[in-house]
Design a protein around this motif. Structure first.
Motif, PDB file in Angstrom:
ATOM      1  N   TYR A 119       0.124   3.936  -8.869  1.00 48.33           N
ATOM      2  CA  TYR A 119       0.081   4.063  -7.419  1.00 48.33           C
ATOM      3  C   TYR A 119      -0.749   2.918  -6.845  1.00 48.33           C
ATOM      4  CZ  TYR A 119      -1.149   5.959  -2.844  1.00 48.33           C
ATOM      5  OH  TYR A 119      -1.339   6.142  -1.498  1.00 48.33           O
ATOM      6  N   ARG A 128       0.849  -1.194   0.000  1.00 50.88           N
ATOM      7  CA  ARG A 128       0.000   0.000   0.000  1.00 50.88           C
ATOM      8  C   ARG A 128       0.888   1.249   0.000  1.00 50.88           C
ATOM      9  NH1 ARG A 128      -5.134   0.787   3.692  1.00 50.88           N
ATOM     10  NH2 ARG A 128      -5.849   2.718   2.773  1.00 50.88           N
ATOM     11  N   GLY A 129       0.560   2.196  -0.866  1.00 50.25           N
ATOM     12  CA  GLY A 129       1.306   3.447  -0.949  1.00 50.25           C
ATOM     13  C   GLY A 129       2.479   3.427  -1.913  1.00 50.25           C
ATOM     14  N   GLU A 180      -3.105   1.845  -4.201  1.00 54.95           N
ATOM     15  CA  GLU A 180      -3.977   2.369  -3.151  1.00 54.95           C
ATOM     16  C   GLU A 180      -4.098   1.389  -1.986  1.00 54.95           C
ATOM     17  OE1 GLU A 180      -7.733   3.730  -4.623  1.00 54.95           O
ATOM     18  OE2 GLU A 180      -6.792   5.392  -5.698  1.00 54.95           O
TER      19      GLU A 180
END
Length: 125
Positions: A99, A46-47, A101
């Protein structure tokens, strides 16, 4: 002919080469070497995001969501892949970035396989 057969695990093998399973960057003579196509098993926390946009793209790409929630950015558009099997295809000349999420697994197929697009490892997040 066993030298023309390779059996592996995408998660294990991907960890050793930034996710890439097949392409020009594999050793010549390895059945996974190809100048025609690249295949990546991307496991992204994540991220996680691409450190730089890909510009002056000379390949076509297909990105398929296996699990998670993954966003692909192209000029003027943001594409959210949220359900298993969601995918996006972009052609030559389309700049892009991405990206994660949520923790995500994505399968990417790009063609042809040509050098020059890797972000230096120390610059990745």
């Amino acid at each position: 002919m066993s030298e023309n057969v390779y059996v592996g695990n995408a998660t294990v093998d991907a960890a050793g080469d930034r996710g890439w399973l097949l392409g020009h960057f594999k050793p010549v003579g390895d059945v996974r070497h190809s100048d025609d196509v690249e295949i990546k098993w991307g496991v992204h926390p994540r991220g996680d995001r691409r450190a730089e946009w890909v510009t002056e793209e000379k390949r076509t790409a297909l990105l398929v969501l296996i699990s998670g929630r993954f966003r692909v950015e192209v000029p003027g558009r943001s594409v959210l892949l949220a359900d298993q099997g969601d995918y996006v295809v972009w052609g030559q000349g389309v700049d892009h970035s991405w990206y994660a999420e949520e923790e995500s697994v994505v399968l990417t197929v790009r063609w042809p396989s040509i050098p020059g697009y890797a972000v230096p490892a120390q610059r990745r997040h």
